[in-house]
Design an enzyme around this catalytic site. Structure first.
Site, PDB file in Angstrom:
ATOM      1  N   ARG A 165      82.835 -46.092  -3.237  1.00 19.36           N
ATOM      2  CA  ARG A 165      81.590 -45.625  -2.597  1.00 19.36           C
ATOM      3  C   ARG A 165      81.025 -44.450  -3.389  1.00 19.36           C
ATOM      4  O   ARG A 165      79.842 -44.341  -3.622  1.00 19.36           O
ATOM      5  CB  ARG A 165      81.812 -45.241  -1.123  1.00 19.36           C
ATOM      6  CG  ARG A 165      80.598 -44.516  -0.525  1.00 19.36           C
ATOM      7  CD  ARG A 165      80.540 -44.507   1.002  1.00 19.36           C
ATOM      8  NE  ARG A 165      81.836 -44.351   1.635  1.00 19.36           N
ATOM      9  CZ  ARG A 165      82.567 -43.224   1.618  1.00 19.36           C
ATOM     10  NH1 ARG A 165      82.110 -42.143   1.026  1.00 19.36           N
ATOM     11  NH2 ARG A 165      83.754 -43.195   2.197  1.00 19.36           N
ATOM     12  N   TYR A 183      54.494 -51.832   2.005  1.00 19.20           N
ATOM     13  CA  TYR A 183      55.453 -52.867   2.367  1.00 19.20           C
ATOM     14  C   TYR A 183      55.816 -52.756   3.853  1.00 19.20           C
ATOM     15  O   TYR A 183      56.106 -51.656   4.336  1.00 19.20           O
ATOM     16  CB  TYR A 183      56.703 -52.706   1.485  1.00 19.20           C
ATOM     17  CG  TYR A 183      57.792 -53.684   1.797  1.00 19.20           C
ATOM     18  CD1 TYR A 183      57.639 -55.040   1.525  1.00 19.20           C
ATOM     19  CD2 TYR A 183      58.981 -53.263   2.379  1.00 19.20           C
ATOM     20  CE1 TYR A 183      58.634 -55.941   1.817  1.00 19.20           C
ATOM     21  CE2 TYR A 183      59.989 -54.169   2.674  1.00 19.20           C
ATOM     22  CZ  TYR A 183      59.805 -55.501   2.393  1.00 19.20           C
ATOM     23  OH  TYR A 183      60.793 -56.391   2.692  1.00 19.20           O
ATOM     24  N   ASP A 217      56.965 -45.713  -4.934  1.00 16.90           N
ATOM     25  CA  ASP A 217      57.607 -47.022  -4.888  1.00 16.90           C
ATOM     26  C   ASP A 217      57.037 -47.817  -6.061  1.00 16.90           C
ATOM     27  O   ASP A 217      55.884 -48.246  -6.026  1.00 16.90           O
ATOM     28  CB  ASP A 217      57.301 -47.692  -3.541  1.00 16.90           C
ATOM     29  CG  ASP A 217      57.954 -49.062  -3.387  1.00 16.90           C
ATOM     30  OD1 ASP A 217      58.316 -49.662  -4.419  1.00 16.90           O
ATOM     31  OD2 ASP A 217      58.094 -49.536  -2.241  1.00 16.90           O
ATOM     32  N   LYS A 254      63.423 -57.264  -6.593  1.00 18.48           N
ATOM     33  CA  LYS A 254      62.215 -57.925  -7.077  1.00 18.48           C
ATOM     34  C   LYS A 254      62.259 -58.027  -8.608  1.00 18.48           C
ATOM     35  O   LYS A 254      63.095 -58.713  -9.128  1.00 18.48           O
ATOM     36  CB  LYS A 254      60.993 -57.172  -6.558  1.00 18.48           C
ATOM     37  CG  LYS A 254      61.081 -56.780  -5.065  1.00 18.48           C
ATOM     38  CD  LYS A 254      61.131 -57.953  -4.111  1.00 18.48           C
ATOM     39  CE  LYS A 254      61.519 -57.566  -2.689  1.00 18.48           C
ATOM     40  NZ  LYS A 254      60.707 -56.496  -2.077  1.00 18.48           N
TER      41      LYS A 254
HETATM   42  C1  LIG Z   1      60.843 -55.591  -0.982  1.00 13.07           C
HETATM   43  C2  LIG Z   1      60.220 -54.275  -1.037  1.00 13.07           C
HETATM   44  C3  LIG Z   1      60.842 -53.161  -0.465  1.00 13.07           C
HETATM   45  C4  LIG Z   1      62.147 -53.247   0.284  1.00 13.07           C
HETATM   46  O1  LIG Z   1      63.210 -53.558  -0.571  1.00 13.07           O
HETATM   47  P1  LIG Z   1      64.512 -54.394  -0.122  1.00 13.07           P
HETATM   48  O2  LIG Z   1      65.253 -54.556  -1.403  1.00 13.07           O
HETATM   49  O3  LIG Z   1      64.022 -55.680   0.469  1.00 13.07           O
HETATM   50  O4  LIG Z   1      65.222 -53.556   0.872  1.00 13.07           O
HETATM   51  C5  LIG Z   1      60.202 -51.940  -0.589  1.00 13.07           C
HETATM   52  N1  LIG Z   1      59.018 -51.829  -1.238  1.00 13.07           N
HETATM   53  C6  LIG Z   1      58.403 -52.879  -1.789  1.00 13.07           C
HETATM   54  C7  LIG Z   1      57.097 -52.692  -2.485  1.00 13.07           C
HETATM   55  C8  LIG Z   1      58.968 -54.139  -1.704  1.00 13.07           C
HETATM   56  O5  LIG Z   1      58.336 -55.188  -2.232  1.00 13.07           O
END
Ligand SMILES: *Cc1c(COP(=O)(O)O)cnc(C)c1O
Length: 384
Positions: A51, A103, A175, A200
């Site tokens: 961890r 999101y 983000d 992604k």
């Molecule tokens: C998918 C996504 C998230 C969340 O991420 P996870 O890996 O699904 O927890 C946050 N911000 C954006 C822009 C996303 O596309």
């Protein structure tokens, strides 16, 4: 050559990476272990418990820092758990100004989890920086930005917001999931924290759920590392390996995502059955100049509304697609289509959703790296 001097397309492959010390393995081994032998209490080789640290995760964390031009990377079990750590830097009474069109899961985390702990969130359209300033008061601690926004593809001026954040002594977190460091590097534009859903584009193959944070500042890195270890939402060794492997082809994938994205966006814009296409590469996109200045390309994310658009019409189109798969998520090699109102953004109340343009007829595409002609033929057929 110092690794910091490498260009982006080399950093994706070599950034923060060294052949494994044990046998020279070129790819870091998957250290599928929870603990590490000690010769005497405290006598270990840098790892005590997975961890707190794991060599495969460390290899990924160094790569993340490298490609985002940061100094410290942290890998989490998901994008949302990475965000969760950032918000845990705050205390009850603190306030956050966030992009309004973001999101759905991020919105849910803010409103339904952290508001309970006394943190307040304000949501504003950040294309106009003045609107952010209006929401800042003595309790404000953090500005949370998504750009391009999801799913409306608005582009926010990161340098202008960074200047505002600096002048008010606020943290700026970006983000960077949609753009990836191939298209923009927010730390270089003055952001303090970059966050990714590595699920992604960084992973890129729709085979792993992962999250990341990258920062430059040591003190901030220490605080986030403390939270990562104390709350425990770490990325496992196998998943770290998968994201690391994905990153090695990020630049070639992104190049093709951009090319195919442009082809699909222009095809849709010229199609008689289409009402509106949202893609920051269009010259008449309201934030096109900012996009051109801060991004290296316009990416493979596109949203559109069919003519006479209704919920039913949008559903019919996404159901008729064959090469595009109807699915949540984005950023993989395969093209995906989604219906935000019923899928990714269903957790945002309809009224709130429609204020930022996420209407029932909106369709979102994550354009993959297949042959462009096949993608266009698929859309052509589905729109008939
Ligand atoms: C998918 C996504 C998230 C969340 O991420 P996870 O890996 O699904 O927890 C946050 N911000 C954006 C822009 C996303 O596309």
């Amino acid at each position: 050559m110092s690794e910091k001097k490498l260009r982006f397309n080399s950093k994706t492959i070599h950034g923060g990476q060294q052949p494994d010390k044990a046998y020279g393995a070129v790819m870091p081994p998957i250290y599928q272990t929870s603990t590490y032998a000690q010769t005497t209490p405290g006598g270990h080789q840098g790892y005590e418990y997975s961890r707190s640290g794991n060599p495969t995760r460390s290899a990924l964390e160094s790569a993340l820092a490298s490609i985002e031009n940061g100094n410290y990377g942290l890998a989490f079990a998901s994008g949302l758990s990475a965000m969760d750590a950032v918000i845990k830097l705050l205390n009850p009474g603190d306030e956050v100004v966030s992009t309004n069109d973001l999101y759905g899961g991020s919105y849910r985390l803010f409103r339904q989890v952290f508001e309970k702990y006394g943190i307040r969130f304000h949501f504003v359209g950040m294309e106009d920086v003045a609107r952010i300033a209006e929401k800042i008061n003595d309790n404000t601690k953090l500005i949370w930005v998504e750009t391009p926004t999801n799913p409306m593809m608005n582009v926010v001026d990161l340098k202008a917001i960074a200047a505002l954040a600096k002048s008010k002594k606020l943290l700026l977190a970006v983000d960077n999931t949609f753009a990836t460091p191939y298209l923009q590097q927010p730390l270089d534009m003055g952001a303090d924290i970059v966050m990714h859903s590595a699920t992604k584009y960084l992973g890129g193959h729709s085979d792993v759920v992962a999250g990341a944070l990258v920062v430059k500042d040591k003190e901030l890195a220490d605080q986030l590392y403390f939270l990562q270890n104390a709350s425990g939402a770490v990325l496992g060794p196998m998943d770290s390996f998968l994201v690391l492997r994905g990153i090695k082809t990020l630049h070639v994938r992104m190049q093709r995502h951009c090319e195919n994205g442009e082809a699909v966006a222009r095809f849709l814009a010229a199609h008689p059955a289409i009402e509106k296409v949202y893609w920051p590469g269009f010259e008449d996109h309201p934030n096109h100049d900012v996009a051109k200045a801060q991004m290296r390309g316009f990416g493979g994310m596109i949203s559109f509304i069919p003519k006479g658009g209704s919920y039913e019409k949008a559903v019919e189109i996404v159901e008729n697609l064959k090469v595009f798969t109807l699915a949540e998520s984005l950023g993989g090699v395969e093209s995906l289509a989604g219906h935000p109102a019923s899928m990714t953004h269903a957790s945002i109340p309809k009224e709130e959703r429609e204020k930022s343009g996420v209407v029932d007829a909106l369709i979102r595409l994550s354009v993959g790296i297949e042959d462009e002609a096949d993608l266009i033929a698929d859309l052509e057929a589905a729109l008939k």
